[in-house]
Design an enzyme around this catalytic site. Sequence first.
Site, PDB file in Angstrom:
ATOM      1  N   GLY A   1       0.661   6.275  -7.907  1.00  0.00           N
ATOM      2  CA  GLY A   1       1.789   6.519  -8.821  1.00  0.00           C
ATOM      3  C   GLY A   1       1.892   5.421  -9.861  1.00  0.00           C
TER       4      GLY A   1
ATOM      5  N   THR B   1      -2.181  -0.345  -1.450  1.00  0.00           N
ATOM      6  CA  THR B   1      -1.582   0.721  -0.651  1.00  0.00           C
ATOM      7  C   THR B   1      -2.195   0.662   0.741  1.00  0.00           C
ATOM      8  OG1 THR B   1      -1.460   3.095  -0.217  1.00  0.00           O
ATOM      9  CG2 THR B   1      -3.240   2.416  -1.646  1.00  0.00           C
ATOM     10  N   ILE B   2      -1.382   0.921   1.729  1.00  0.00           N
ATOM     11  CA  ILE B   2      -1.947   0.982   3.080  1.00  0.00           C
ATOM     12  C   ILE B   2      -2.816   2.235   3.239  1.00  0.00           C
ATOM     13  CG2 ILE B   2      -0.033  -0.306   4.118  1.00  0.00           C
ATOM     14  CD1 ILE B   2       0.834   2.479   5.379  1.00  0.00           C
ATOM     15  N   ASP B   3      -2.697   3.188   2.297  1.00  0.00           N
ATOM     16  CA  ASP B   3      -3.410   4.471   2.447  1.00  0.00           C
ATOM     17  C   ASP B   3      -4.893   4.394   2.070  1.00  0.00           C
ATOM     18  OD1 ASP B   3      -0.860   5.340   2.986  1.00  0.00           O
ATOM     19  OD2 ASP B   3      -0.550   6.283   1.030  1.00  0.00           O
TER      20      ASP B   3
ATOM     21  N   ARG C   1      -1.068  11.729  30.613  1.00  0.00           N
ATOM     22  CA  ARG C   1      -0.455  12.473  29.509  1.00  0.00           C
ATOM     23  C   ARG C   1      -1.373  12.514  28.290  1.00  0.00           C
ATOM     24  NH1 ARG C   1       5.424   9.475  29.735  1.00  0.00           N
ATOM     25  NH2 ARG C   1       6.482  11.048  30.988  1.00  0.00           N
TER      26      ARG C   1
ATOM     27  N   GLY D   1      -0.558   7.576   5.766  1.00  0.00           N
ATOM     28  CA  GLY D   1      -1.746   7.758   4.922  1.00  0.00           C
ATOM     29  C   GLY D   1      -1.545   8.763   3.813  1.00  0.00           C
TER      30      GLY D   1
ATOM     31  N   ARG E   1       3.355  13.496  24.672  1.00  0.00           N
ATOM     32  CA  ARG E   1       4.383  12.668  24.040  1.00  0.00           C
ATOM     33  C   ARG E   1       3.911  12.274  22.642  1.00  0.00           C
ATOM     34  NH1 ARG E   1       6.877  14.227  27.800  1.00  0.00           N
ATOM     35  NH2 ARG E   1       8.101  13.013  29.309  1.00  0.00           N
TER      36      ARG E   1
ATOM     37  N   TYR F   1       6.874   3.104   9.548  1.00  0.00           N
ATOM     38  CA  TYR F   1       6.945   1.932   8.667  1.00  0.00           C
ATOM     39  C   TYR F   1       6.495   0.636   9.327  1.00  0.00           C
ATOM     40  CZ  TYR F   1       8.974   5.302   5.681  1.00  0.00           C
ATOM     41  OH  TYR F   1       9.120   6.416   4.919  1.00  0.00           O
TER      42      TYR F   1
ATOM     43  N   ARG G   1       3.604  -0.836   7.640  1.00  0.00           N
ATOM     44  CA  ARG G   1       3.710  -1.502   6.330  1.00  0.00           C
ATOM     45  C   ARG G   1       4.321  -2.890   6.427  1.00  0.00           C
ATOM     46  NH1 ARG G   1       5.836   3.304   2.543  1.00  0.00           N
ATOM     47  NH2 ARG G   1       7.522   1.848   2.136  1.00  0.00           N
TER      48      ARG G   1
HETATM   49  O1  F6P Z   1       1.848   5.162   0.283  1.00  0.00           O
HETATM   50  C1  F6P Z   1       2.235   4.448   1.394  1.00  0.00           C
HETATM   51  C2  F6P Z   1       3.065   5.305   2.310  1.00  0.00           C
HETATM   52  O2  F6P Z   1       3.456   4.506   3.406  1.00  0.00           O
HETATM   53  C3  F6P Z   1       2.405   6.585   2.782  1.00  0.00           C
HETATM   54  O3  F6P Z   1       1.496   6.348   3.834  1.00  0.00           O
HETATM   55  C4  F6P Z   1       3.606   7.394   3.167  1.00  0.00           C
HETATM   56  O4  F6P Z   1       3.307   8.769   3.097  1.00  0.00           O
HETATM   57  C5  F6P Z   1       4.604   7.011   2.120  1.00  0.00           C
HETATM   58  O5  F6P Z   1       4.232   5.730   1.660  1.00  0.00           O
HETATM   59  C6  F6P Z   1       6.033   6.948   2.581  1.00  0.00           C
HETATM   60  O6  F6P Z   1       6.830   6.769   1.453  1.00  0.00           O
HETATM   61  P1  F6P Z   1       8.296   6.170   1.433  1.00  0.00           P
HETATM   62  O7  F6P Z   1       8.189   4.688   1.504  1.00  0.00           O
HETATM   63  O8  F6P Z   1       8.820   6.589   0.091  1.00  0.00           O
HETATM   64  O9  F6P Z   1       9.020   6.765   2.567  1.00  0.00           O
END
Ligand code: F6P
Length: 372
Positions: free
Chosen positions: A111, A132-134, A169, A177, A290, A296, A299
């Site tokens: 973005g 980005t973590i993605d 389980r 991602g 489960r 988060y 991150r």
């Molecule tokens: O782009 C990083 C990310 O953590 C994605 O893995 C996840 O889909 C998105 O951000 C979540 O976004 P937000 O912080 O707006 O909830």
Amino acid sequence: MATRIGIITAGGDSPGLNAAIRGVGKAALARGMEVIGFRDGFRGLAEDSRLRLDRRALAGILTTGGTVLGTGRDKPHRMEIDGHLRDMCGVIARNCKRNKLDALVCIGGGGTNKNALRLIEQGLNVITLPKTIDNDIALTEATIGFDTALGIATEAIDRLHSTAHSHHRIIIAEVMGHRAGWLALGAGIAGGADVILLPEIPYDVKQVAAAIRRRKSHGSNFSIVAVAEGAVSKVDATEFESAARHKANAKTQLERQRAKTQLTALAARHSGNTLRLSKQLEELTRLEARVTILGYLQRGGTPSAADRLLATRLGTMCVELINDKVFGVMVAARGDSAKPVPIAEVAGRLKLVPPNHPWIESARRVGTSLGD
Ligand code: F6P
């Protein structure tokens, strides 16, 4: 007059942002440049909310998570101001000129690159750093934050093994991602998941259940499933594709609106996908299941050594490029070095996992099911 650099962090936070801010800041100060931070991404540029990044402000942040500048998902061309969506590109350009910025560094993901392009069109000298973590940014081999998130997700999967094993389980670990499967694939392989489900390879729930039953018949009556948040079943993938096609081929406003409504409904249904998958697997395997949504946690916290190194390498290279007046580029990671690539070629392009990627081949070779 000294060269002045503005800097923002935008989009979702990721470990290593502060290391990148420090890398840019310290290298710039060493060259006699001035550095001004703007708070909360593009909003800080629109609202002219500044933070002077001098030696003192840059000290002690290399190892910290989050971003000292704050971040946000605001878009310069559609920013909510007093309850109304406004195009703030012109305001941002004026603020950058008023602050006498020679360059604007935007640290962000997909973005952010799209938004950076809009500011380039306003005549600003923009340069971006990939974070980005993605790990889904085109034309860079690595993104700041991915390595740390990979470590966190891997450790989580490691820990889930003992509890899955003890209770016999299925434990499904949902990994972030967005629309890319890098994090789930990497953590799934490193954590020894038995099944890995990715957005790039739509799954058949019967195949997933068959893989789990096979393990059971060989004496392993527990399984770990690493599922990417964007993973879709084959059935859902067909529906998504058809709605997207309808939207692309819509001839009237009404047809377009209908397709958009269908896409929104499909996305809403998909948000409960992992829980639905868990129920389906319980029914098909007769094992208890489960779900753990890592969310988060992936991150947050201290960046790994690899992310600090990457952020410092790319951040300092960014200042060299500014010094050479190279703008309109993202500083991409290439092996041990860094290469400027045009933002115009990065913006709007996702780096997804190719179905024949060596990581996928390795996963299959150790007997991991990809659910296809
Ligand atoms: O782009 C990083 C990310 O953590 C994605 O893995 C996840 O889909 C998105 O951000 C979540 O976004 P937000 O912080 O707006 O909830």
